[in-house]
Design an enzyme around this catalytic site. Structure first.
Site, PDB file in Angstrom:
ATOM      1  N   ASP A 144      -7.189  13.329  -6.773  1.00  0.00           N
ATOM      2  CA  ASP A 144      -6.329  12.402  -6.024  1.00  0.00           C
ATOM      3  C   ASP A 144      -5.650  13.034  -4.810  1.00  0.00           C
ATOM      4  OD1 ASP A 144      -4.675  14.057  -7.450  1.00  0.00           O
ATOM      5  OD2 ASP A 144      -3.421  12.472  -8.300  1.00  0.00           O
ATOM      6  N   GLU A 145      -6.139  14.220  -4.389  1.00  0.00           N
ATOM      7  CA  GLU A 145      -5.535  14.904  -3.237  1.00  0.00           C
ATOM      8  C   GLU A 145      -6.608  15.346  -2.246  1.00  0.00           C
ATOM      9  OE1 GLU A 145      -2.032  17.714  -3.847  1.00  0.00           O
ATOM     10  OE2 GLU A 145      -2.978  17.713  -5.829  1.00  0.00           O
TER      11      GLU A 145
END
Length: 426
Positions: A144-145
């Site tokens: 998610d980054e």
């Protein structure tokens, strides 16, 4: 200029893209050790095709299960831990890594959801593809980054507007909230993202960095672990501002100290890791104490099959295998074996089984965790293999490739050995 993009409460946000009744209520995704891989029942399981820091995850969708089916065990106990909590849930004190039982005591109305890993990986992959169309250089840092390098592409005075439009595009196409930090260097952009949350944008220009970071506690900077924090505090270093004036001290600590100092000060921190090369690949499971050694060997074989499938997908050839056994008494036993041949599932299973038999040092103790890791990767054309086994290994590799193709199409469990089938007790 660098962007750091972090999806807000990603797992919860992912579920909200397909279930709008979850909007604006305390919601959390919880996980349990995926023990259904040890079941003899047929179930379609695949492995993620995504790269990055989360490669090779076994994808199972537990999302269709009810709370009772997933979180309550056969003895009626609530099991599992919180993996992601919405901001509405955090307001009640619910946190990541908290037990589901504790979370429900803090927030009785908490909506607990079983994980849906195929959904998370699909959204992550789609976001990565979107970003690569918008930004010249993109690094996927985790599921998610992401980091983005805008140097020479977007002028500094236009970067905030660019980030705003990118954020709008992500919301429109993927329906995901995202926070974006903008800074002159990579790790400072990640630090700044924390000040953009939730669902915001924060831009700190080069001339304002020193003033912005001077009072931030060292524990907030990405990559400074607890042991390093203790070491720094021993030198009176408590904030990022304290670090800048101690260059000689950090440089005396060689590479780790130099890298940390440069990252905090934004020096030579301008390269993205565009292709993460994993140094090891592993799989493990925790469970209630098991005393039956036949059952433990069966689980070792199943874990070996899954890891073999993952290794074949990555096209790696490991020359070292390691097994760790953790007992209920917190005692651990760990050992490894070095091999000199082309990787194949048959021999890999045999090696790991032998490691278990030789290193099960406390046979009267219950085992609560098994972990298998492979590392020391080589390439087939390096000719480091045992010449006496080479031809035989090539035959095993060919057979393994055929089995791999079937598993790719029909799931990891389509072909099992007899030793993996659980024997019914009389």
């Amino acid at each position: 200029m660098f962007l750091h993009l972090d999806l807000d409460c990603f797992f919860v946000s992912a579920h909200r893209t397909v279930d709008k009744t979850l909007e604006n209520i305390p919601t959390a995704v919880g996980g349990r050790s995926n023990l259904n891989i040890f079941s003899s029942q047929k179930e379609l399981r695949k492995v993620s095709e995504n790269g990055g820091a989360f490669v090779s995850t076994i994808l199972t969708n537990e999302g269709k299960k009810s709370f009772k089916e997933y979180f309550v065990d056969e003895n009626g106990r609530i099991r599992g831990i919180v993996t992601t909590a919405s901001y509405e849930a955090r307001a009640f004190g619910v946190k990541t890594a908290m037990s589901v039982n504790e979370a429900l005591k803090l927030c009785p109305n908490l909506k607990m959801i079983p994980p849906n890993y195929p959904l998370y990986h699909d959204l992550s992959k789609r976001l990565c593809e979107l970003l690569k169309k918008e930004i010249p250089l993109v690094e996927q840092f985790s599921i998610d980054e992401f980091f983005g390098d805008l140097s020479g592409y977007i002028k500094d005075e236009d970067v905030e507007e660019f980030a705003f439009k990118l954020k709008q595009k992500i919301k429109k196409e993927l329906d995901l909230p995202i926070s974006i930090g903008i800074a002159p260097s990579k790790y400072l952009s990640k630090l700044i993202t924390e000040h953009a949350k939730p669902n915001g944008i924060k831009f700190v220009r080069k001339e304002h960095i020193k003033n912005f970071t001077k009072d931030i506690p060292i524990e907030e900077f990405p990559g400074i672990g607890k042991k390093y924090q203790e070491r720094l505090k021993g030198y009176g270093i408590k904030t990022l501002g304290d670090i800048e004036g101690k260059k000689d001290l950090f440089y005396s600590w060689k590479k780790p100290g130099i890298e940390l100092y440069n990252r905090v000060c934004g020096i030579e921190d301008n390269k993205l890791n565009l292709q993460r090369d994993k140094k090891s690949i592993g799989i493990g499971r925790s469970f209630d104490p098991i005393y039956d050694r036949e059952e433990l060997i069966r689980r070792v074989i199943i874990l070996s099959r899954y890891l073999s499938f993952i290794v074949k997908k990555t096209d790696k050839n490991p020359l070292s295998y390691a097994l760790q056994i953790r007992y209920e008494s917190r005692i651990k036993s760990k050992n490894f074996v070095n091999v000199n041949r082309i990787f194949n599932e048959e021999d890999f299973k045999a090696n790991i089984k032998e490691l278990f038999l030789k290193n099960d040092n406390h046979p009267s103790h219950g085992v609560v965790q098994l972990n298998i890791t492979v590392y020391n990767f080589s390439k087939e054309n390096e000719h480091t293999y045992n010449i006496f086994e080479y031809e035989n290994d090539l035959k095993k590799k060919k057979l393994g490739n055929e089995i791999q193709a079937l598993r790719e199409k029909y799931g990891v469990d389509i072909i099992k050995t007899a030793s993996e089938i659980k024997k019914e007790k009389d």
